[in-house]
Enzyme design. Sequence first.
Site, PDB file in Angstrom:
ATOM      1  N   GLU A   1       0.827  -1.217   0.000  1.00  0.00           N
ATOM      2  CA  GLU A   1       0.000   0.000   0.000  1.00  0.00           C
ATOM      3  C   GLU A   1       0.865   1.271   0.000  1.00  0.00           C
ATOM      4  O   GLU A   1       0.570   2.247   0.686  1.00  0.00           O
ATOM      5  CB  GLU A   1      -1.023  -0.016   1.136  1.00  0.00           C
ATOM      6  CG  GLU A   1      -1.991  -1.177   0.940  1.00  0.00           C
ATOM      7  CD  GLU A   1      -3.285  -1.089   1.702  1.00  0.00           C
ATOM      8  OE1 GLU A   1      -3.785   0.013   1.927  1.00  0.00           O
ATOM      9  OE2 GLU A   1      -3.795  -2.162   2.075  1.00  0.00           O
TER      10      GLU A   1
ATOM     11  N   SER B   1       7.782   2.894   1.903  1.00  0.00           N
ATOM     12  CA  SER B   1       8.170   4.006   2.794  1.00  0.00           C
ATOM     13  C   SER B   1       8.595   5.225   1.981  1.00  0.00           C
ATOM     14  O   SER B   1       8.310   6.369   2.358  1.00  0.00           O
ATOM     15  CB  SER B   1       9.314   3.572   3.708  1.00  0.00           C
ATOM     16  OG  SER B   1       8.853   2.602   4.614  1.00  0.00           O
TER      17      SER B   1
HETATM   18  C1  LIG Z   1       2.324  -9.365   0.359  1.00  0.00           C
HETATM   19  C2  LIG Z   1       1.887  -8.288  -0.575  1.00  0.00           C
HETATM   20  C3  LIG Z   1       0.527  -8.008  -0.719  1.00  0.00           C
HETATM   21  C4  LIG Z   1       0.111  -7.032  -1.639  1.00  0.00           C
HETATM   22  N1  LIG Z   1      -1.253  -6.822  -1.842  1.00  0.00           N
HETATM   23  C5  LIG Z   1      -1.650  -6.007  -2.863  1.00  0.00           C
HETATM   24  C6  LIG Z   1      -3.039  -5.900  -3.200  1.00  0.00           C
HETATM   25  O1  LIG Z   1      -3.921  -6.502  -2.564  1.00  0.00           O
HETATM   26  N2  LIG Z   1      -3.392  -5.128  -4.252  1.00  0.00           N
HETATM   27  C7  LIG Z   1      -2.459  -4.445  -5.000  1.00  0.00           C
HETATM   28  O2  LIG Z   1      -2.845  -3.774  -5.955  1.00  0.00           O
HETATM   29  N3  LIG Z   1      -1.131  -4.504  -4.687  1.00  0.00           N
HETATM   30  C8  LIG Z   1      -0.709  -5.283  -3.646  1.00  0.00           C
HETATM   31  N4  LIG Z   1       0.638  -5.386  -3.338  1.00  0.00           N
HETATM   32  C9  LIG Z   1       1.617  -4.640  -4.153  1.00  0.00           C
HETATM   33  C10 LIG Z   1       2.280  -3.489  -3.419  1.00  0.00           C
HETATM   34  O3  LIG Z   1       1.382  -2.446  -3.222  1.00  0.00           O
HETATM   35  C11 LIG Z   1       3.515  -3.104  -4.252  1.00  0.00           C
HETATM   36  O4  LIG Z   1       4.451  -4.163  -4.111  1.00  0.00           O
HETATM   37  C12 LIG Z   1       4.110  -1.800  -3.808  1.00  0.00           C
HETATM   38  O5  LIG Z   1       3.246  -0.726  -4.112  1.00  0.00           O
HETATM   39  C13 LIG Z   1       5.483  -1.530  -4.479  1.00  0.00           C
HETATM   40  O6  LIG Z   1       5.449  -1.762  -5.845  1.00  0.00           O
HETATM   41  P1  LIG Z   1       6.601  -2.704  -6.500  1.00  0.00           P
HETATM   42  O7  LIG Z   1       6.636  -3.958  -5.720  1.00  0.00           O
HETATM   43  O8  LIG Z   1       6.335  -2.791  -7.956  1.00  0.00           O
HETATM   44  O9  LIG Z   1       7.957  -1.926  -6.231  1.00  0.00           O
HETATM   45  P2  LIG Z   1       8.592  -0.704  -7.135  1.00  0.00           P
HETATM   46  O10 LIG Z   1       7.575   0.346  -7.366  1.00  0.00           O
HETATM   47  O11 LIG Z   1       9.266  -1.309  -8.317  1.00  0.00           O
HETATM   48  O12 LIG Z   1       9.666  -0.178  -6.119  1.00  0.00           O
HETATM   49  C14 LIG Z   1      10.968  -0.720  -5.982  1.00  0.00           C
HETATM   50  C15 LIG Z   1      11.774   0.233  -5.081  1.00  0.00           C
HETATM   51  O13 LIG Z   1      11.912   1.518  -5.725  1.00  0.00           O
HETATM   52  C16 LIG Z   1      11.444   2.529  -4.857  1.00  0.00           C
HETATM   53  N5  LIG Z   1      10.839   3.623  -5.634  1.00  0.00           N
HETATM   54  C17 LIG Z   1       9.933   3.529  -6.637  1.00  0.00           C
HETATM   55  N6  LIG Z   1       9.585   4.756  -7.062  1.00  0.00           N
HETATM   56  C18 LIG Z   1      10.288   5.650  -6.315  1.00  0.00           C
HETATM   57  C19 LIG Z   1      10.388   7.065  -6.281  1.00  0.00           C
HETATM   58  N7  LIG Z   1       9.658   7.847  -7.102  1.00  0.00           N
HETATM   59  N8  LIG Z   1      11.235   7.630  -5.387  1.00  0.00           N
HETATM   60  C20 LIG Z   1      11.976   6.873  -4.546  1.00  0.00           C
HETATM   61  N9  LIG Z   1      11.918   5.532  -4.531  1.00  0.00           N
HETATM   62  C21 LIG Z   1      11.088   4.916  -5.393  1.00  0.00           C
HETATM   63  C22 LIG Z   1      10.415   1.855  -3.967  1.00  0.00           C
HETATM   64  O14 LIG Z   1      10.187   2.598  -2.775  1.00  0.00           O
HETATM   65  C23 LIG Z   1      11.077   0.501  -3.736  1.00  0.00           C
HETATM   66  O15 LIG Z   1      12.014   0.601  -2.699  1.00  0.00           O
HETATM   67  C24 LIG Z   1       1.068  -6.308  -2.387  1.00  0.00           C
HETATM   68  C25 LIG Z   1       2.443  -6.569  -2.196  1.00  0.00           C
HETATM   69  C26 LIG Z   1       2.851  -7.539  -1.329  1.00  0.00           C
HETATM   70  C27 LIG Z   1       4.320  -7.819  -1.194  1.00  0.00           C
END
Ligand SMILES: Cc1cc2nc3c(=O)[nH]c(=O)nc-3n(C[C@H](O)[C@H](O)[C@H](O)COP(=O)(O)OP(=O)(O)OC[C@H]3O[C@@H](n4cnc5c(N)ncnc54)[C@H](O)[C@@H]3O)c2cc1C
Length: 405
Positions: free
Chosen positions: A385, A388
Site C-alpha cells: 500500500e 516508505s
Molecule cells: C504481500 C503483498 C501483498 C500485496 N497486496 C496487494 C493488493 O492486494 N493489491 C495491490 O494492488 N497490490 C498489492 N501489493 C503490491 C504493493 O502495493 C507493491 O508491491 C508496492 O506498491 C510496491 O510496488 P513494487 O513492488 O512494484 O515496487 P517498485 O515500485 O518497483 O519499487 C521498488 C523500489 O523503488 C522505490 N521507488 C519507486 N519509485 C520511487 C520514487 N519515485 N522515489 C523513490 N523511490 C522509489 C520503492 O520505494 C522501492 O524501494 C502487495 C504486495 C505484497 C508484497
Amino acid sequence: MDHALYFTEQHHQVREMVRDFARQHVAPVARQLDRASEFPWANVKRMGELGLLGVPWPEELGGTGMDQLSYYITIHELAKVDASHALTISAHTNLGTSPIVEFGTSEQRQRYVPLLASGRVLGGFGLTEPGAGSDAGGTATTAVERGDHFVLNGSKVFITHAGVGEVFVATARTGAGNGNRGISSFILTKETCDLDTCRRLGVGHEESLPRIKGFRAGKKEDKMGWRASDTRELIFEDAAVPRENLLGKPGEGFTNFLKTLDAGRIGIAALSLGIAEGAYEEALRYAGVRRQFGKAIASFQGVHFQLADMALGIEAGTHLLYHAAWLKQTGRPFKKEAAMAKLFCSELAMRVTTQAVQIFGGYGYTTEYPVERMMRDAKVCEIGEGTSEIQRIVIARQILGDLVG
Ligand SMILES: Cc1cc2nc3c(=O)[nH]c(=O)nc-3n(C[C@H](O)[C@H](O)[C@H](O)COP(=O)(O)OP(=O)(O)OC[C@H]3O[C@@H](n4cnc5c(N)ncnc54)[C@H](O)[C@@H]3O)c2cc1C
C-alpha cells in the site's frame, strides 16, 4: 497506554471482543498456519459471524454499523497476535469492499456489499501490475468497449485474496495514452480457488455470483511473511466484463484508488502498530523470566534502554494512528496524517520486532517463539500500500505543495 482521548466505551468493548477472539482462536493456530502457508478459513468463518468482515458498513448493507475507529481497532488488536488475520480484515474491508461502498451505484452496493460485509465471500483489489507498482499510473491492463461489454486483457501481481476471493475491484485503461484519466475501475467476479474447503465450511463461496470467463487467479506467491494470507496474480485474458460492472464513471479509476489507498494507509498503520505491540509484550514478558548472570535480563540497563525505546515508539505510533483515524472519522482531511502514521508505524514494527528477537537471544531466532514470525511479518508493512519512500513523497507533497515536481 490510556486510550481515553480517542476511545468511547463501545470502542473498549470492540477491543475486548477482538482480543478474546484472537487469544482463543488465532493464537493457537498462528504458528502452524504461517509454517504451512495456509489460509485461515475456519477463522474467516468465525470472523464473519462476529461481524469483523463488515465492521464500518451500515446494517442495511450487511455491516455492523460501527464506526471507522472500531474498524482500525479490530485490525490493531488482531495484529498483536497474527498479522495475516489482520490483513485479511484490512484487504477485504478497505481494498475489496470500500470502493464499492463509496463509488458504486445503489444496485452495485446492494448486489455485492451484503455478501462481502457478512463474510460470505472475500474481496480484493487489483491495482499493482508487473510494470506498475509505485507508479500505479503506469497501468497497462486494457479494457476495450465492445457493445454492452468491456474486454479486459493484462494482469495484476501481488494481489491479496486473489486466490481465495470471489469479488474484486480492478483498474484497467479505458482511455488512450498513458494519462491517469484513462484509468477506470471494474467489479469482477470469479470462483474461489478453495472451493472444496469453502463448501465444507460454508464460507467463501456464493453460487449466484457469475464467473467472468477469462478472469482467473495465477500462481500463489511463496512469501517471507504474511504467509497465512493469500497473495497471487490476477489474470485477464479477453475477460468479458458487463458494462454494468464499471465502478464509478469512466476515467475516475485513478482518483478513486488514490482515495482508497489513503484510507488503507491507516489500516496498515494499525496492522504495523499491532505487530510492534505484540512483539514488545512478548519481549517484556521474556525479559522478566529469562535469567543470566544470576538475574532476570530485565534488570540489565542495556535491556531497559531497548524496552524504553520500544514503549516510546509504540506510544508515539498510537497517537499518530488514532489521530489519523479520528481525522478520517470526523470528515477532516487526513492524507498527510495517514501517510505519516503508515510510515512511522511500519518502520516502528520493523525496529521493535528486530529488538524483540534480540531480547530473546538465540531462542528468538527459532520458530519456538512468535517474535521471528512477527519480524518477518513486519517487513512487508514498509512495502505494501505504498512503500516508505512513496509515503515520504506523499508527505512532502502535502507540506510543499507545488514546490514538489
Ligand atoms: C504481500 C503483498 C501483498 C500485496 N497486496 C496487494 C493488493 O492486494 N493489491 C495491490 O494492488 N497490490 C498489492 N501489493 C503490491 C504493493 O502495493 C507493491 O508491491 C508496492 O506498491 C510496491 O510496488 P513494487 O513492488 O512494484 O515496487 P517498485 O515500485 O518497483 O519499487 C521498488 C523500489 O523503488 C522505490 N521507488 C519507486 N519509485 C520511487 C520514487 N519515485 N522515489 C523513490 N523511490 C522509489 C520503492 O520505494 C522501492 O524501494 C502487495 C504486495 C505484497 C508484497
